[in-house]
Design a protein around this motif. Structure first.
Motif, PDB file in Angstrom:
ATOM      1  N   PHE B  15       1.098  -1.256  -0.042  1.00  0.00           N
ATOM      2  CA  PHE B  15       0.200   0.116   0.128  1.00  0.00           C
ATOM      3  C   PHE B  15       0.988   1.086  -0.033  1.00  0.00           C
ATOM      4  CE2 PHE B  15      -4.319   1.592   1.782  1.00  0.00           C
ATOM      5  CZ  PHE B  15      -4.254   2.488   0.925  1.00  0.00           C
ATOM      6  N   PRO B  18      -0.272   5.949   1.767  1.00  0.00           N
ATOM      7  CA  PRO B  18      -1.669   6.152   2.226  1.00  0.00           C
ATOM      8  C   PRO B  18      -1.804   7.455   3.375  1.00  0.00           C
ATOM      9  CG  PRO B  18      -0.532   4.401   3.679  1.00  0.00           C
ATOM     10  CD  PRO B  18       0.429   4.899   2.630  1.00  0.00           C
ATOM     11  N   LEU B  42     -12.085   5.284  -5.640  1.00  0.00           N
ATOM     12  CA  LEU B  42     -10.811   4.914  -4.941  1.00  0.00           C
ATOM     13  C   LEU B  42     -10.909   4.349  -3.595  1.00  0.00           C
ATOM     14  CD1 LEU B  42      -7.603   4.903  -5.131  1.00  0.00           C
ATOM     15  CD2 LEU B  42      -7.460   7.182  -4.792  1.00  0.00           C
ATOM     16  N   ASN B  45     -12.732   1.472  -2.670  1.00  0.00           N
ATOM     17  CA  ASN B  45     -12.012   0.335  -3.545  1.00  0.00           C
ATOM     18  C   ASN B  45     -10.670  -0.061  -2.442  1.00  0.00           C
ATOM     19  OD1 ASN B  45     -13.674   0.010  -5.436  1.00  0.00           O
ATOM     20  ND2 ASN B  45     -12.486   1.189  -6.985  1.00  0.00           N
ATOM     21  N   LEU B  46      -9.995   0.860  -1.969  1.00  0.00           N
ATOM     22  CA  LEU B  46      -9.005   0.888  -1.206  1.00  0.00           C
ATOM     23  C   LEU B  46      -9.500  -0.088   0.254  1.00  0.00           C
ATOM     24  CD1 LEU B  46      -6.909   3.982  -1.312  1.00  0.00           C
ATOM     25  CD2 LEU B  46      -6.474   1.966  -2.464  1.00  0.00           C
ATOM     26  N   ARG B  47     -10.384   0.521   0.663  1.00  0.00           N
ATOM     27  CA  ARG B  47     -10.939  -0.048   1.891  1.00  0.00           C
ATOM     28  C   ARG B  47     -11.343  -1.465   1.519  1.00  0.00           C
ATOM     29  NH1 ARG B  47     -14.186   4.758   1.932  1.00  0.00           N
ATOM     30  NH2 ARG B  47     -13.276   6.396   3.336  1.00  0.00           N
ATOM     31  N   PHE B 105      -6.437   4.088   6.910  1.00  0.00           N
ATOM     32  CA  PHE B 105      -5.463   3.107   6.498  1.00  0.00           C
ATOM     33  C   PHE B 105      -4.094   2.880   7.271  1.00  0.00           C
ATOM     34  CE2 PHE B 105      -7.886   4.694   2.632  1.00  0.00           C
ATOM     35  CZ  PHE B 105      -8.533   3.525   2.390  1.00  0.00           C
ATOM     36  N   ILE B 143      -1.130  -1.241  -4.531  1.00  0.00           N
ATOM     37  CA  ILE B 143      -2.159   0.008  -4.642  1.00  0.00           C
ATOM     38  C   ILE B 143      -1.847   1.110  -4.021  1.00  0.00           C
ATOM     39  CG2 ILE B 143      -3.876  -2.036  -4.586  1.00  0.00           C
ATOM     40  CD1 ILE B 143      -4.339  -1.268  -1.530  1.00  0.00           C
ATOM     41  N   GLY B 144      -2.549   2.139  -4.357  1.00  0.00           N
ATOM     42  CA  GLY B 144      -2.285   3.348  -3.683  1.00  0.00           C
ATOM     43  C   GLY B 144      -1.952   4.430  -4.830  1.00  0.00           C
ATOM     44  N   ALA B 171      -7.816   0.849  -8.011  1.00  0.00           N
ATOM     45  CA  ALA B 171      -7.325   1.076  -6.545  1.00  0.00           C
ATOM     46  C   ALA B 171      -6.238   1.930  -6.798  1.00  0.00           C
ATOM     47  CB  ALA B 171      -7.081  -0.398  -5.898  1.00  0.00           C
ATOM     48  N   THR B 172      -6.188   2.947  -7.612  1.00  0.00           N
ATOM     49  CA  THR B 172      -4.941   4.027  -7.739  1.00  0.00           C
ATOM     50  C   THR B 172      -5.952   5.161  -8.604  1.00  0.00           C
ATOM     51  OG1 THR B 172      -2.753   4.415  -8.516  1.00  0.00           O
ATOM     52  CG2 THR B 172      -4.362   2.929 -10.003  1.00  0.00           C
ATOM     53  N   THR B 198     -10.848  -4.083  -8.593  1.00  0.00           N
ATOM     54  CA  THR B 198     -10.910  -4.393  -7.230  1.00  0.00           C
ATOM     55  C   THR B 198     -11.516  -5.657  -7.139  1.00  0.00           C
ATOM     56  OG1 THR B 198     -10.609  -2.153  -6.451  1.00  0.00           O
ATOM     57  CG2 THR B 198     -11.822  -3.418  -5.095  1.00  0.00           C
TER      58      THR B 198
END
Lengths: 208, 208, 208, 208
Positions: B15, B18, B42, B45-47, B105, B143-144, B171-172, B198
């Motif tokens: 990651f 964040p 975003l 999706n990250l979560r 995060f 990701i990130g 996810a970016t 994702t």
């Protein structure tokens, strides 16, 4: 092997691990290296080199070992026995006196503090190589501790990476005379460009 | 390119960055990526990925950019124009809110926080490669932010180093649709092993 | 971004992959890049740069991709799809005409031929970084093929390692205009120090 | 330090420099290591390990030093005195008998021949790390020559990179007993995970 000209703008002093745990009375590792350190005059030599280097306009890079923190190595699959031993002893523990710089060797304005290394080489897993390039360094003088671990390993990496490497045989110490001899008589000549005394180095740095 | 099996004990989530400056309303860089970020969803999706990864027993590595400090780059001979711009903006400044983790995060117990990188690659001048080895990782999911800088560069390094690389295209984010397309349609397929959504990733991670 | 002074003793030309398969009529990859190559005047520009560089006393480093050999990648666990495709096509096959240097760009006395790279970066898994240090190089001018793979990736690595990086946008080619634009308009400015035309570079190199 | 389980699919034998110049009567360096080599039973031990490793299904990686060629080091700014000495002696000269594999240790089908190294570490400036990853290797057993140069330096790099390192103290040699002691008693324990005899290793590899 003798030193020759050290152009100040292309030379760096790499001072490895100037922590109280290594260099001060009461430090965790000091008892292990004290015999050799006192015999070679380690502290005075380190002071003399740092003074000569600063007078010559050579930049100082502090190359510190990982300061132990809780949790270190716990999830690692392949820490070395030597790393596990240091972690158990909490060497250079973060926030402790032992993990602080020896007062004579704390960084000054303009010095570069490199990222902490996990093993013996100041180059492995750190930004030392890139920082040397960003400061146009071609030659490194490697001093500090321990002669046959971090100093030797940092010197070996420097040599493989294409730097000119100078070792200073009385500006480091080790657990025994035999380990000092291994570092400077047996192994050093196979990778270093110059192996000198503090006096020889200071003279070379003072030359016009 | 489709994902296949991700053995939890051999896979890592990387990651990248964040920070609030990237991911939070009011962050310094957020305005530059907000358009794309909202379009791809975003944050959600990250979560979703972090939750799925933790549920699967995959370890999280936080791969952070250098938090700006006073003096940064001042003595460097060859900082890039892009680095100088970020330094002038004091992006991710140490001690500032923008340099803190986005609250959703922040690292949890067992996560690994890698050394900060100076450029775009999370591998360059850091301990990421050694830490991945110490945790037996063969595959990385990256990701990130930002798709065509740190994510792409970290992915390129991972691929050269011998890791299996998965990119997650929603996810970016980046400054433009064109930059997203460059990252996932033009460049990604030349070095990555899988480029997924994702939803596809979460499904693959949930497979028995 | 404009070029400034290129001190000959601190600058290197990195010529990536000057193989017949890339640059000659009949080469395996030539059809894929021919459109862009002819549009930018690739061959003439490469010739002009090599001539100007040699006249200026700048050293040429040839940075070659792996010449395919039987057995390549067969036991690899994680070759990329892109590498597998190239292996199936036997690109730059050892002993074949396609794996020979384009006759105009074969190494001359004093040129350095770097070890072959397996992926996209001329630095990864080769001696390029150490050889640059051994020749005191601080700046690299990266030309050859392909703009968004080997040129970009070699440039990204150079930048992370601390070198000054110049890209030459008409001394390379790619499969599409969009890929050229990704390399020079979208990604290049995030890691390179100068992005110039052949004409601008030749003028800078000829300046007293 | 004792060996434990060596999973064949995660272990590699790194055989450093199996050249005639090192291992054969008439080789250029053989006279320098002959005393120690005969004392420890080097050739028989190397044969026993290679046989045991192949029987166990462990892959062999040949890790060769640069074969000398005309022009080597001539334009280098900072070759080490040790490298210059080897170049003057034309050690392992390309095309010469001394630069050929010792007949008992030539690569067999399935073995991996790594790129040649310029210094002491088989990892520096080569593809060894990436090739180990591509074959899923976590442990390396390092044998060959010389104990306190290439073997030690390759082991030190492996350890810093995150591999498990086994040294075999009678499957290597050096110029003196003192150098052997430096390698295995003084330095080895600071970076290696296991330091064993050939007999101990063969027993461990034969365990069910």
């Amino acid at each position: 092997m003798t030193p020759d000209h050290y152009a100040p703008e292309r030379t760096a002093l790499l001072f490895v691990d100037p922590y109280n745990d290594f260099l001060s009375e009461g430090g965790k590792v000091w008892p292990r290296i004290r015999g050799v350190a006192e015999q070679v005059g380690l502290l005075d030599n380190l002071r003399a080199i740092v003074a000569a280097v600063r007078a010559a306009g050579i930049r100082v890079f502090i190359v510190p070992h990982r300061r132990w923190e809780p949790g270190d190595l716990e999830s690692w699959q392949r820490a070395t026995p030597y790393q596990r031993m240091a972690a158990r002893a909490q060497t250079f523990a973060k926030g402790s006196w032992g993990g602080e710089w020896h007062p004579d060797f704390a960084p000054k304005t303009g010095d570069i503090v490199v990222k902490e290394h996990w093993g013996s080489s100041g180059f492995a897993n750190t930004d030392l190589d890139a920082l040397l390039k960003q400061h146009d360094i071609a030659r490194v003088i490697v001093i500090g501790l321990i002669a046959n671990t971090c100093i030797e390993c940092t010197g070996r990496f420097a040599s493989e990476l294409g730097y000119h490497v100078t070792l200073v045989k009385d500006a480091t110490a080790a657990a025994s005379d035999e380990a000092m001899r291994a570092a400077h008589e047996i192994n050093g000549p196979t990778f270093a460009h110059a192996i000198v005394t503090t006096q020889e180095l200071v003279t070379a740095l003072s030359a016009p």
